[in-house]
Write a protein that holds these residues in place. Sequence first.
Motif, PDB file in Angstrom:
ATOM      1  N   PRO A  16       0.838  -1.205   0.000  1.00  0.00           N
ATOM      2  CA  PRO A  16       0.000   0.000   0.000  1.00  0.00           C
ATOM      3  C   PRO A  16       0.869   1.249   0.000  1.00  0.00           C
ATOM      4  O   PRO A  16       1.881   1.306   0.681  1.00  0.00           O
ATOM      5  N   LEU A  17       0.468   2.253  -0.791  1.00  0.00           N
ATOM      6  CA  LEU A  17       1.218   3.491  -0.869  1.00  0.00           C
ATOM      7  C   LEU A  17       0.779   4.481   0.202  1.00  0.00           C
ATOM      8  O   LEU A  17       1.539   5.325   0.629  1.00  0.00           O
ATOM      9  N   VAL A  18      -0.469   4.370   0.645  1.00  0.00           N
ATOM     10  CA  VAL A  18      -1.034   5.306   1.612  1.00  0.00           C
ATOM     11  C   VAL A  18      -1.797   4.493   2.642  1.00  0.00           C
ATOM     12  O   VAL A  18      -2.453   3.516   2.303  1.00  0.00           O
ATOM     13  N   ASP A  19      -1.712   4.909   3.901  1.00  0.00           N
ATOM     14  CA  ASP A  19      -2.478   4.222   4.950  1.00  0.00           C
ATOM     15  C   ASP A  19      -3.957   4.230   4.605  1.00  0.00           C
ATOM     16  O   ASP A  19      -4.502   5.236   4.183  1.00  0.00           O
ATOM     17  N   GLY A  20      -4.624   3.099   4.773  1.00  0.00           N
ATOM     18  CA  GLY A  20      -6.058   3.007   4.517  1.00  0.00           C
ATOM     19  C   GLY A  20      -6.399   2.691   3.072  1.00  0.00           C
ATOM     20  O   GLY A  20      -7.550   2.494   2.749  1.00  0.00           O
ATOM     21  N   LEU A  21      -5.406   2.642   2.200  1.00  0.00           N
ATOM     22  CA  LEU A  21      -5.649   2.353   0.794  1.00  0.00           C
ATOM     23  C   LEU A  21      -4.920   1.067   0.455  1.00  0.00           C
ATOM     24  O   LEU A  21      -3.706   0.980   0.570  1.00  0.00           O
ATOM     25  N   GLU A  22      -5.681   0.052   0.057  1.00  0.00           N
ATOM     26  CA  GLU A  22      -5.063  -1.239  -0.247  1.00  0.00           C
ATOM     27  C   GLU A  22      -4.176  -1.132  -1.482  1.00  0.00           C
ATOM     28  O   GLU A  22      -4.323  -0.225  -2.294  1.00  0.00           O
ATOM     29  N   ALA A  23      -3.295  -2.090  -1.631  1.00  0.00           N
ATOM     30  CA  ALA A  23      -2.407  -2.125  -2.788  1.00  0.00           C
ATOM     31  C   ALA A  23      -3.220  -2.207  -4.075  1.00  0.00           C
ATOM     32  O   ALA A  23      -4.327  -2.747  -4.093  1.00  0.00           O
ATOM     33  N   ILE A  24      -2.663  -1.694  -5.144  1.00  0.00           N
ATOM     34  CA  ILE A  24      -3.370  -1.611  -6.424  1.00  0.00           C
ATOM     35  C   ILE A  24      -3.830  -2.984  -6.910  1.00  0.00           C
ATOM     36  O   ILE A  24      -4.952  -3.123  -7.387  1.00  0.00           O
ATOM     37  N   ASN A  25      -2.998  -4.011  -6.765  1.00  0.00           N
ATOM     38  CA  ASN A  25      -3.394  -5.331  -7.246  1.00  0.00           C
ATOM     39  C   ASN A  25      -4.562  -5.896  -6.447  1.00  0.00           C
ATOM     40  O   ASN A  25      -5.417  -6.589  -6.977  1.00  0.00           O
ATOM     41  N   THR A  60     -13.658   9.127   7.994  1.00  0.00           N
ATOM     42  CA  THR A  60     -13.352   7.746   8.369  1.00  0.00           C
ATOM     43  C   THR A  60     -14.627   6.941   8.547  1.00  0.00           C
ATOM     44  O   THR A  60     -14.724   5.793   8.102  1.00  0.00           O
ATOM     45  N   TYR A  61     -15.631   7.537   9.191  1.00  0.00           N
ATOM     46  CA  TYR A  61     -16.908   6.848   9.379  1.00  0.00           C
ATOM     47  C   TYR A  61     -17.531   6.499   8.023  1.00  0.00           C
ATOM     48  O   TYR A  61     -17.997   5.379   7.816  1.00  0.00           O
ATOM     49  N   VAL A  62     -17.540   7.465   7.099  1.00  0.00           N
ATOM     50  CA  VAL A  62     -18.142   7.238   5.772  1.00  0.00           C
ATOM     51  C   VAL A  62     -17.382   6.141   5.034  1.00  0.00           C
ATOM     52  O   VAL A  62     -17.997   5.235   4.459  1.00  0.00           O
ATOM     53  N   SER A  63     -16.060   6.177   5.036  1.00  0.00           N
ATOM     54  CA  SER A  63     -15.297   5.156   4.310  1.00  0.00           C
ATOM     55  C   SER A  63     -15.526   3.764   4.899  1.00  0.00           C
ATOM     56  O   SER A  63     -15.704   2.791   4.166  1.00  0.00           O
ATOM     57  N   THR A  64     -15.578   3.671   6.227  1.00  0.00           N
ATOM     58  CA  THR A  64     -15.851   2.388   6.882  1.00  0.00           C
ATOM     59  C   THR A  64     -17.252   1.897   6.548  1.00  0.00           C
ATOM     60  O   THR A  64     -17.457   0.709   6.254  1.00  0.00           O
ATOM     61  N   TYR A  65     -18.215   2.804   6.566  1.00  0.00           N
ATOM     62  CA  TYR A  65     -19.603   2.469   6.228  1.00  0.00           C
ATOM     63  C   TYR A  65     -19.694   1.919   4.799  1.00  0.00           C
ATOM     64  O   TYR A  65     -20.355   0.900   4.559  1.00  0.00           O
ATOM     65  N   LEU A  66     -19.034   2.564   3.867  1.00  0.00           N
ATOM     66  CA  LEU A  66     -19.089   2.126   2.466  1.00  0.00           C
ATOM     67  C   LEU A  66     -18.422   0.766   2.291  1.00  0.00           C
ATOM     68  O   LEU A  66     -18.951  -0.098   1.586  1.00  0.00           O
ATOM     69  N   GLU A  67     -17.289   0.561   2.931  1.00  0.00           N
ATOM     70  CA  GLU A  67     -16.613  -0.739   2.832  1.00  0.00           C
ATOM     71  C   GLU A  67     -17.463  -1.844   3.457  1.00  0.00           C
ATOM     72  O   GLU A  67     -17.540  -2.951   2.911  1.00  0.00           O
ATOM     73  N   ARG A  68     -18.111  -1.564   4.593  1.00  0.00           N
ATOM     74  CA  ARG A  68     -18.990  -2.555   5.243  1.00  0.00           C
ATOM     75  C   ARG A  68     -20.161  -2.942   4.340  1.00  0.00           C
ATOM     76  O   ARG A  68     -20.710  -4.029   4.464  1.00  0.00           O
ATOM     77  N   ASN A  69     -20.558  -2.041   3.463  1.00  0.00           N
ATOM     78  CA  ASN A  69     -21.681  -2.301   2.564  1.00  0.00           C
ATOM     79  C   ASN A  69     -21.237  -2.836   1.208  1.00  0.00           C
ATOM     80  O   ASN A  69     -22.020  -2.840   0.261  1.00  0.00           O
ATOM     81  N   LEU A  71     -18.693  -1.861  -0.943  1.00  0.00           N
ATOM     82  CA  LEU A  71     -18.039  -1.044  -1.952  1.00  0.00           C
ATOM     83  C   LEU A  71     -16.529  -1.186  -1.828  1.00  0.00           C
ATOM     84  O   LEU A  71     -16.007  -1.427  -0.736  1.00  0.00           O
ATOM     85  N   VAL A  72     -15.840  -1.041  -2.924  1.00  0.00           N
ATOM     86  CA  VAL A  72     -14.389  -1.189  -2.971  1.00  0.00           C
ATOM     87  C   VAL A  72     -13.768   0.195  -3.087  1.00  0.00           C
ATOM     88  O   VAL A  72     -14.182   1.003  -3.915  1.00  0.00           O
ATOM     89  N   ARG A  73     -12.778   0.447  -2.262  1.00  0.00           N
ATOM     90  CA  ARG A  73     -12.070   1.727  -2.322  1.00  0.00           C
ATOM     91  C   ARG A  73     -11.135   1.702  -3.526  1.00  0.00           C
ATOM     92  O   ARG A  73     -10.229   0.889  -3.605  1.00  0.00           O
ATOM     93  N   VAL A  74     -11.379   2.602  -4.471  1.00  0.00           N
ATOM     94  CA  VAL A  74     -10.565   2.707  -5.672  1.00  0.00           C
ATOM     95  C   VAL A  74      -9.435   3.701  -5.441  1.00  0.00           C
ATOM     96  O   VAL A  74      -8.290   3.464  -5.816  1.00  0.00           O
ATOM     97  N   GLN A  75      -9.756   4.825  -4.852  1.00  0.00           N
ATOM     98  CA  GLN A  75      -8.789   5.830  -4.437  1.00  0.00           C
ATOM     99  C   GLN A  75      -9.205   6.285  -3.047  1.00  0.00           C
ATOM    100  O   GLN A  75     -10.214   5.833  -2.517  1.00  0.00           O
ATOM    101  N   LEU A  76      -8.453   7.202  -2.450  1.00  0.00           N
ATOM    102  CA  LEU A  76      -8.747   7.578  -1.059  1.00  0.00           C
ATOM    103  C   LEU A  76     -10.187   8.019  -0.848  1.00  0.00           C
ATOM    104  O   LEU A  76     -10.805   7.657   0.137  1.00  0.00           O
ATOM    105  N   SER A  77     -10.750   8.784  -1.758  1.00  0.00           N
ATOM    106  CA  SER A  77     -12.128   9.258  -1.568  1.00  0.00           C
ATOM    107  C   SER A  77     -13.044   8.804  -2.698  1.00  0.00           C
ATOM    108  O   SER A  77     -14.043   9.450  -2.997  1.00  0.00           O
ATOM    109  N   VAL A  78     -12.710   7.677  -3.322  1.00  0.00           N
ATOM    110  CA  VAL A  78     -13.522   7.136  -4.419  1.00  0.00           C
ATOM    111  C   VAL A  78     -13.805   5.665  -4.142  1.00  0.00           C
ATOM    112  O   VAL A  78     -12.893   4.879  -3.914  1.00  0.00           O
ATOM    113  N   PHE A  79     -15.098   5.323  -4.169  1.00  0.00           N
ATOM    114  CA  PHE A  79     -15.525   3.939  -3.959  1.00  0.00           C
ATOM    115  C   PHE A  79     -16.325   3.478  -5.164  1.00  0.00           C
ATOM    116  O   PHE A  79     -16.986   4.272  -5.826  1.00  0.00           O
TER     117      PHE A  79
END
Length: 142
Positions: A16-25, A60-69, A71-79
Amino acid sequence: MAGLTNLNQLVEEAKPLVDGLEAINVRISKIMELISKNKKNLNSVYIYIIYDISDSKIRTYVSTYLERNGLVRVQLSVFFGNIKRELYQKIQQTLKEINDMYTNKDSIFIIPIGEDILNKTTIIGENIDFDIIVHHKATLFI
């Protein structure tokens, strides 16, 4: 992942390049799974959710909520996700309620996208080769 000049490049990019963002692969694999699993399902919708939220706690709450539902994080603020239409409505309502709870100048974009448009999407840059994700091709590794 096509276009790699050597196999070590994939291993290097797996970090991962940034905390909270999974590796590109990892992100590519999740997106490919979403697209291939739910093709032609009239009860589901592809969506992008893009936000600009200034408060770290709410972001952080919104990103966690989206992942729980799902959605896949594509970029830091894009799901991105392929979800049932009922869940789409629920997410839309929940994000509106969150946004209405506090005084802000934040913005949240919820973009439903049809498969025909998804197949015509072009990404410019080095992050994700969207053509590979959407047009799932068989690859033989020897």
